[in-house]
Motif scaffolding. Structure first.
Motif, PDB file in Angstrom:
ATOM      1  N   UNK A 149       0.652  -1.137  -0.047  1.00  0.00           N
ATOM      2  CA  UNK A 149       0.025  -0.072   0.053  1.00  0.00           C
ATOM      3  C   UNK A 149       0.788   1.297   0.024  1.00  0.00           C
ATOM      4  N   UNK A 150       2.162   1.177  -0.344  1.00  0.00           N
ATOM      5  CA  UNK A 150       3.138   2.187  -0.533  1.00  0.00           C
ATOM      6  C   UNK A 150       2.447   3.351  -1.350  1.00  0.00           C
ATOM      7  N   UNK A 151       2.466   4.694  -0.824  1.00  0.00           N
ATOM      8  CA  UNK A 151       1.958   5.681  -1.679  1.00  0.00           C
ATOM      9  C   UNK A 151       2.924   5.949  -2.704  1.00  0.00           C
ATOM     10  N   UNK A 152       4.244   6.027  -2.322  1.00  0.00           N
ATOM     11  CA  UNK A 152       5.307   6.579  -3.137  1.00  0.00           C
ATOM     12  C   UNK A 152       6.522   5.632  -3.278  1.00  0.00           C
ATOM     13  N   UNK A 153       6.909   5.197  -4.445  1.00  0.00           N
ATOM     14  CA  UNK A 153       8.023   4.359  -4.514  1.00  0.00           C
ATOM     15  C   UNK A 153       9.071   5.126  -5.549  1.00  0.00           C
ATOM     16  N   UNK A 154      10.281   4.788  -5.567  1.00  0.00           N
ATOM     17  CA  UNK A 154      11.258   5.266  -6.411  1.00  0.00           C
ATOM     18  C   UNK A 154      11.814   4.123  -7.538  1.00  0.00           C
ATOM     19  N   UNK A 155      11.311   3.027  -7.352  1.00  0.00           N
ATOM     20  CA  UNK A 155      11.847   2.022  -8.560  1.00  0.00           C
ATOM     21  C   UNK A 155      11.026   0.708  -8.118  1.00  0.00           C
ATOM     22  N   UNK A 156      10.726  -0.059  -9.234  1.00  0.00           N
ATOM     23  CA  UNK A 156       9.976  -1.236  -9.193  1.00  0.00           C
ATOM     24  C   UNK A 156      10.805  -2.360 -10.312  1.00  0.00           C
ATOM     25  N   UNK A 157      10.676  -3.621  -9.911  1.00  0.00           N
ATOM     26  CA  UNK A 157      11.081  -4.844 -10.698  1.00  0.00           C
ATOM     27  C   UNK A 157      10.164  -5.640 -10.515  1.00  0.00           C
ATOM     28  N   UNK A 158       9.774  -6.534 -11.596  1.00  0.00           N
ATOM     29  CA  UNK A 158       9.025  -7.839 -11.427  1.00  0.00           C
ATOM     30  C   UNK A 158       9.543  -8.890 -12.060  1.00  0.00           C
ATOM     31  N   UNK A 159       9.696 -10.013 -11.574  1.00  0.00           N
ATOM     32  CA  UNK A 159       9.979 -11.414 -12.238  1.00  0.00           C
ATOM     33  C   UNK A 159       9.101 -12.319 -12.138  1.00  0.00           C
ATOM     34  N   UNK A 160       9.066 -12.972 -13.298  1.00  0.00           N
ATOM     35  CA  UNK A 160       8.013 -14.149 -13.260  1.00  0.00           C
ATOM     36  C   UNK A 160       8.369 -15.267 -12.426  1.00  0.00           C
ATOM     37  N   UNK A 161       7.397 -15.890 -11.881  1.00  0.00           N
ATOM     38  CA  UNK A 161       7.502 -17.002 -10.937  1.00  0.00           C
ATOM     39  C   UNK A 161       6.416 -18.046 -11.427  1.00  0.00           C
ATOM     40  N   UNK A 162       6.930 -18.771 -12.599  1.00  0.00           N
ATOM     41  CA  UNK A 162       5.862 -19.831 -12.941  1.00  0.00           C
ATOM     42  C   UNK A 162       4.965 -18.899 -13.505  1.00  0.00           C
ATOM     43  N   UNK A 163       3.482 -18.990 -13.248  1.00  0.00           N
ATOM     44  CA  UNK A 163       2.482 -18.053 -13.519  1.00  0.00           C
ATOM     45  C   UNK A 163       2.184 -16.847 -12.673  1.00  0.00           C
ATOM     46  N   UNK A 164       2.937 -17.018 -11.649  1.00  0.00           N
ATOM     47  CA  UNK A 164       2.837 -15.740 -10.645  1.00  0.00           C
ATOM     48  C   UNK A 164       3.855 -14.876 -10.754  1.00  0.00           C
ATOM     49  N   UNK A 165       4.295 -14.079  -9.605  1.00  0.00           N
ATOM     50  CA  UNK A 165       5.310 -13.230  -9.941  1.00  0.00           C
ATOM     51  C   UNK A 165       5.988 -12.851  -8.400  1.00  0.00           C
ATOM     52  N   UNK A 166       7.209 -12.259  -8.411  1.00  0.00           N
ATOM     53  CA  UNK A 166       7.751 -11.621  -7.478  1.00  0.00           C
ATOM     54  C   UNK A 166       8.232  -9.948  -7.785  1.00  0.00           C
ATOM     55  N   UNK A 167       7.724  -9.250  -6.699  1.00  0.00           N
ATOM     56  CA  UNK A 167       8.034  -8.008  -7.061  1.00  0.00           C
ATOM     57  C   UNK A 167       8.797  -7.232  -6.120  1.00  0.00           C
ATOM     58  N   UNK A 168       9.741  -6.470  -6.475  1.00  0.00           N
ATOM     59  CA  UNK A 168      10.636  -5.686  -5.619  1.00  0.00           C
ATOM     60  C   UNK A 168      10.528  -4.263  -5.664  1.00  0.00           C
ATOM     61  N   UNK A 169      10.475  -3.436  -4.847  1.00  0.00           N
ATOM     62  CA  UNK A 169      10.350  -1.850  -4.986  1.00  0.00           C
ATOM     63  C   UNK A 169      11.200  -1.292  -3.805  1.00  0.00           C
ATOM     64  N   UNK A 170      11.481   0.198  -3.978  1.00  0.00           N
ATOM     65  CA  UNK A 170      12.302   1.163  -3.156  1.00  0.00           C
ATOM     66  C   UNK A 170      11.279   1.952  -2.659  1.00  0.00           C
ATOM     67  N   UNK A 171      11.220   2.248  -1.430  1.00  0.00           N
ATOM     68  CA  UNK A 171      10.103   3.016  -0.711  1.00  0.00           C
ATOM     69  C   UNK A 171      10.692   3.686   0.638  1.00  0.00           C
ATOM     70  N   UNK A 172       9.859   4.612   1.123  1.00  0.00           N
ATOM     71  CA  UNK A 172       9.909   5.152   2.491  1.00  0.00           C
ATOM     72  C   UNK A 172       8.784   4.689   3.421  1.00  0.00           C
ATOM     73  N   UNK A 173       9.311   3.857   4.241  1.00  0.00           N
ATOM     74  CA  UNK A 173       8.178   3.521   4.892  1.00  0.00           C
ATOM     75  C   UNK A 173       8.816   3.318   6.497  1.00  0.00           C
TER      76      UNK A 173
END
Length: 223
Positions: A149-173
Protein backbone atom coordinates in the motif's frame (compact mmCIF):
# COMPACT_ATOMS: atom_id res chain seq x y z
CA UNK A 1 15.68 1.84 -25.05
CA UNK A 2 14.55 -1.58 -23.87
CA UNK A 3 16.00 -4.81 -25.31
CA UNK A 4 15.03 -8.47 -24.85
CA UNK A 5 15.92 -11.85 -26.34
CA UNK A 6 13.36 -13.06 -28.89
CA UNK A 7 13.66 -16.74 -27.89
CA UNK A 8 15.15 -17.64 -31.29
CA UNK A 9 18.68 -16.26 -31.00
CA UNK A 10 17.80 -12.68 -31.94
CA UNK A 11 16.74 -9.61 -30.04
CA UNK A 12 13.74 -7.31 -29.86
CA UNK A 13 14.35 -3.62 -29.24
CA UNK A 14 11.83 -0.92 -28.33
CA UNK A 15 12.92 2.69 -28.23
CA UNK A 16 11.70 6.27 -28.14
CA UNK A 17 12.01 8.29 -31.32
CA UNK A 18 11.56 11.92 -30.37
CA UNK A 19 9.77 12.95 -27.21
CA UNK A 20 6.60 10.86 -27.49
CA UNK A 21 6.95 8.22 -30.22
CA UNK A 22 7.86 4.59 -29.45
CA UNK A 23 9.03 2.18 -32.15
CA UNK A 24 9.92 -1.51 -32.02
CA UNK A 25 12.00 -3.87 -34.17
CA UNK A 26 13.28 -7.43 -34.18
CA UNK A 27 16.87 -8.24 -35.19
CA UNK A 28 18.00 -11.56 -36.62
CA UNK A 29 20.53 -13.18 -34.30
CA UNK A 30 22.83 -14.34 -37.12
CA UNK A 31 22.74 -11.55 -39.69
CA UNK A 32 21.60 -8.62 -37.57
CA UNK A 33 18.96 -7.84 -40.19
CA UNK A 34 16.02 -5.76 -38.98
CA UNK A 35 13.01 -7.98 -39.56
CA UNK A 36 10.06 -5.76 -38.74
CA UNK A 37 9.62 -3.12 -41.45
CA UNK A 38 13.34 -2.80 -42.16
CA UNK A 39 15.26 0.16 -40.77
CA UNK A 40 12.09 2.02 -39.83
CA UNK A 41 10.70 -0.60 -37.46
CA UNK A 42 7.08 -0.46 -36.32
CA UNK A 43 5.39 2.50 -34.71
CA UNK A 44 3.85 1.58 -31.35
CA UNK A 45 2.50 4.95 -30.19
CA UNK A 46 2.96 8.70 -30.64
CA UNK A 47 1.68 9.65 -27.18
CA UNK A 48 4.23 8.03 -24.85
CA UNK A 49 4.88 9.78 -21.58
CA UNK A 50 7.79 7.54 -20.60
CA UNK A 51 10.21 4.94 -22.01
CA UNK A 52 9.11 1.49 -23.23
CA UNK A 53 9.51 -1.81 -21.38
CA UNK A 54 9.77 -4.85 -23.68
CA UNK A 55 9.95 -8.58 -22.98
CA UNK A 56 9.95 -11.49 -25.43
CA UNK A 57 7.02 -13.92 -25.31
CA UNK A 58 9.28 -16.92 -26.10
CA UNK A 59 7.53 -17.46 -29.44
CA UNK A 60 9.46 -14.89 -31.46
CA UNK A 61 7.11 -12.07 -30.55
CA UNK A 62 7.12 -9.52 -27.77
CA UNK A 63 5.08 -7.67 -25.19
CA UNK A 64 5.65 -3.95 -24.68
CA UNK A 65 4.35 -1.68 -21.92
CA UNK A 66 4.64 2.06 -21.38
CA UNK A 67 3.20 5.07 -19.58
CA UNK A 68 0.98 6.94 -22.05
CA UNK A 69 -0.41 10.47 -21.91
CA UNK A 70 -3.71 9.59 -23.60
CA UNK A 71 -6.77 10.08 -21.42
CA UNK A 72 -9.56 7.51 -21.59
CA UNK A 73 -12.40 6.42 -19.35
CA UNK A 74 -9.73 4.60 -17.31
CA UNK A 75 -7.63 7.74 -16.90
CA UNK A 76 -4.04 8.34 -18.00
CA UNK A 77 -1.98 5.27 -17.50
CA UNK A 78 -0.29 2.04 -18.38
CA UNK A 79 -0.74 0.68 -21.90
CA UNK A 80 0.38 -2.67 -23.31
CA UNK A 81 0.44 -4.33 -26.69
CA UNK A 82 1.63 -7.65 -28.09
CA UNK A 83 3.34 -8.50 -31.41
CA UNK A 84 3.73 -11.92 -32.99
CA UNK A 85 6.97 -13.23 -34.52
CA UNK A 86 6.26 -11.46 -37.82
CA UNK A 87 5.62 -8.10 -36.18
CA UNK A 88 1.85 -8.23 -36.47
CA UNK A 89 0.00 -6.48 -33.61
CA UNK A 90 -2.27 -8.97 -31.85
CA UNK A 91 -4.72 -6.44 -30.43
CA UNK A 92 -7.26 -5.23 -32.98
CA UNK A 93 -7.17 -1.79 -31.38
CA UNK A 94 -3.36 -1.69 -31.55
CA UNK A 95 -2.94 -1.41 -27.76
CA UNK A 96 -4.98 -1.42 -24.58
CA UNK A 97 -4.94 0.49 -21.31
CA UNK A 98 -4.68 -1.77 -18.27
CA UNK A 99 -4.31 0.65 -15.39
CA UNK A 100 -4.54 4.28 -14.31
CA UNK A 101 -1.02 4.53 -12.92
CA UNK A 102 1.08 7.22 -11.30
CA UNK A 103 2.90 9.51 -13.80
CA UNK A 104 6.09 7.71 -14.89
CA UNK A 105 8.22 9.91 -17.18
CA UNK A 106 11.45 8.10 -16.23
CA UNK A 107 10.14 4.55 -16.54
CA UNK A 108 10.97 3.61 -12.94
CA UNK A 109 7.42 2.71 -11.87
CA UNK A 110 6.75 -0.02 -14.48
CA UNK A 111 8.49 -3.32 -15.12
CA UNK A 112 7.62 -6.44 -17.14
CA UNK A 113 8.57 -10.10 -17.44
CA UNK A 114 7.10 -13.12 -19.23
CA UNK A 115 6.07 -16.52 -17.90
CA UNK A 116 7.50 -19.70 -19.44
CA UNK A 117 4.41 -20.04 -21.65
CA UNK A 118 4.58 -16.44 -22.89
CA UNK A 119 2.05 -14.64 -20.68
CA UNK A 120 2.94 -11.11 -19.61
CA UNK A 121 3.56 -10.23 -15.98
CA UNK A 122 3.73 -6.53 -15.21
CA UNK A 123 4.28 -4.60 -12.02
CA UNK A 124 3.45 -0.93 -11.57
CA UNK A 125 2.74 1.79 -9.06
CA UNK A 126 -0.82 3.03 -8.98
CA UNK A 127 -2.09 5.84 -6.83
CA UNK A 128 -3.33 3.17 -4.41
CA UNK A 129 -0.14 1.13 -4.03
CA UNK A 130 2.11 -1.41 -5.73
CA UNK A 131 0.30 -3.84 -8.03
CA UNK A 132 1.02 -6.76 -10.32
CA UNK A 133 -1.04 -8.56 -12.96
CA UNK A 134 -0.75 -11.36 -15.49
CA UNK A 135 -2.03 -10.94 -19.07
CA UNK A 136 -2.52 -14.23 -20.91
CA UNK A 137 -1.37 -14.89 -24.47
CA UNK A 138 -5.06 -14.88 -25.39
CA UNK A 139 -5.26 -11.26 -24.25
CA UNK A 140 -7.45 -12.13 -21.27
CA UNK A 141 -6.56 -10.44 -18.00
CA UNK A 142 -5.42 -12.61 -15.12
CA UNK A 143 -5.46 -11.82 -11.40
CA UNK A 144 -4.74 -8.21 -10.41
CA UNK A 145 -3.25 -7.99 -6.94
CA UNK A 146 -2.01 -5.23 -4.69
CA UNK A 147 1.25 -6.33 -3.09
CA UNK A 148 1.73 -3.24 -0.89
CA UNK A 149 0.00 0.00 0.00
CA UNK A 150 2.99 2.34 -0.39
CA UNK A 151 1.90 5.72 -1.69
CA UNK A 152 5.31 6.62 -3.12
CA UNK A 153 8.08 4.43 -4.53
CA UNK A 154 11.24 5.18 -6.49
CA UNK A 155 11.75 1.97 -8.48
CA UNK A 156 10.00 -1.34 -9.17
CA UNK A 157 11.12 -4.67 -10.61
CA UNK A 158 8.97 -7.70 -11.45
CA UNK A 159 10.06 -11.28 -12.10
CA UNK A 160 7.91 -14.14 -13.34
CA UNK A 161 7.54 -17.04 -10.91
CA UNK A 162 5.85 -19.71 -13.02
CA UNK A 163 2.44 -18.11 -13.63
CA UNK A 164 2.85 -15.85 -10.61
CA UNK A 165 5.33 -13.09 -9.85
CA UNK A 166 7.86 -11.68 -7.42
CA UNK A 167 7.99 -7.89 -7.10
CA UNK A 168 10.60 -5.67 -5.46
CA UNK A 169 10.42 -1.91 -4.95
CA UNK A 170 12.22 0.91 -3.15
CA UNK A 171 10.16 3.06 -0.80
CA UNK A 172 10.15 5.19 2.36
CA UNK A 173 8.23 3.46 5.13
CA UNK A 174 8.08 3.87 8.91
CA UNK A 175 10.71 6.61 8.83
CA UNK A 176 13.29 4.62 6.85
CA UNK A 177 14.28 4.12 3.21
CA UNK A 178 14.47 0.52 2.08
CA UNK A 179 13.72 -2.21 -0.43
CA UNK A 180 10.67 -4.42 -0.03
CA UNK A 181 9.41 -7.51 -1.83
CA UNK A 182 6.27 -9.57 -2.23
CA UNK A 183 5.20 -12.69 -4.11
CA UNK A 184 1.93 -13.55 -5.87
CA UNK A 185 0.87 -17.02 -7.00
CA UNK A 186 -0.98 -17.88 -10.22
CA UNK A 187 -4.36 -17.51 -8.49
CA UNK A 188 -3.62 -13.92 -7.52
CA UNK A 189 -3.02 -14.66 -3.85
CA UNK A 190 -0.37 -12.48 -2.18
CA UNK A 191 1.97 -14.80 -0.29
CA UNK A 192 4.22 -12.54 1.81
CA UNK A 193 1.61 -10.50 3.67
CA UNK A 194 -0.39 -7.46 2.66
CA UNK A 195 2.64 -5.14 2.84
CA UNK A 196 5.42 -7.52 1.74
CA UNK A 197 8.75 -8.28 3.42
CA UNK A 198 11.60 -5.85 3.92
CA UNK A 199 14.76 -6.89 2.09
CA UNK A 200 17.04 -3.99 3.03
CA UNK A 201 16.83 -1.05 5.44
CA UNK A 202 18.76 2.05 4.36
CA UNK A 203 17.77 4.02 7.45
CA UNK A 204 17.18 7.74 7.18
CA UNK A 205 19.86 8.21 4.50
CA UNK A 206 19.21 8.70 0.80
CA UNK A 207 16.71 6.45 -0.94
CA UNK A 208 18.04 3.35 -2.78
CA UNK A 209 16.99 4.67 -6.20
CA UNK A 210 18.46 1.69 -8.08
CA UNK A 211 18.49 -2.01 -7.31
CA UNK A 212 18.76 -5.25 -9.25
CA UNK A 213 16.61 -8.24 -8.34
CA UNK A 214 16.88 -11.83 -9.55
CA UNK A 215 14.50 -14.71 -8.70
CA UNK A 216 16.01 -18.17 -9.17
CA UNK A 217 14.95 -21.59 -7.87
CA UNK A 218 12.80 -20.16 -5.11
CA UNK A 219 15.35 -17.63 -3.85
CA UNK A 220 15.32 -13.84 -4.19
CA UNK A 221 18.64 -12.04 -4.72
CA UNK A 222 18.75 -8.24 -4.45
CA UNK A 223 21.74 -5.97 -4.95
Amino acid sequence: TSVGHDGAGGVISAYRSGSSEIRINRLDGVTGDRLWNGASGLQVTTTAGGPPHVVADGLGGAWIAWYDTRTTGSGTGLWVTHYDADGNPLYSSGARIVGNISPDPNGDLIDVDATPNGDLIYGCHLHTGVWTQRILLTGNLGPFARVANDGTISRIQVMADGDGSVVTWATFRNGDHGIWANRMNSAGTVLWGTEGKQVMNRGTGSAPAQHVSVWRSGYLFVA
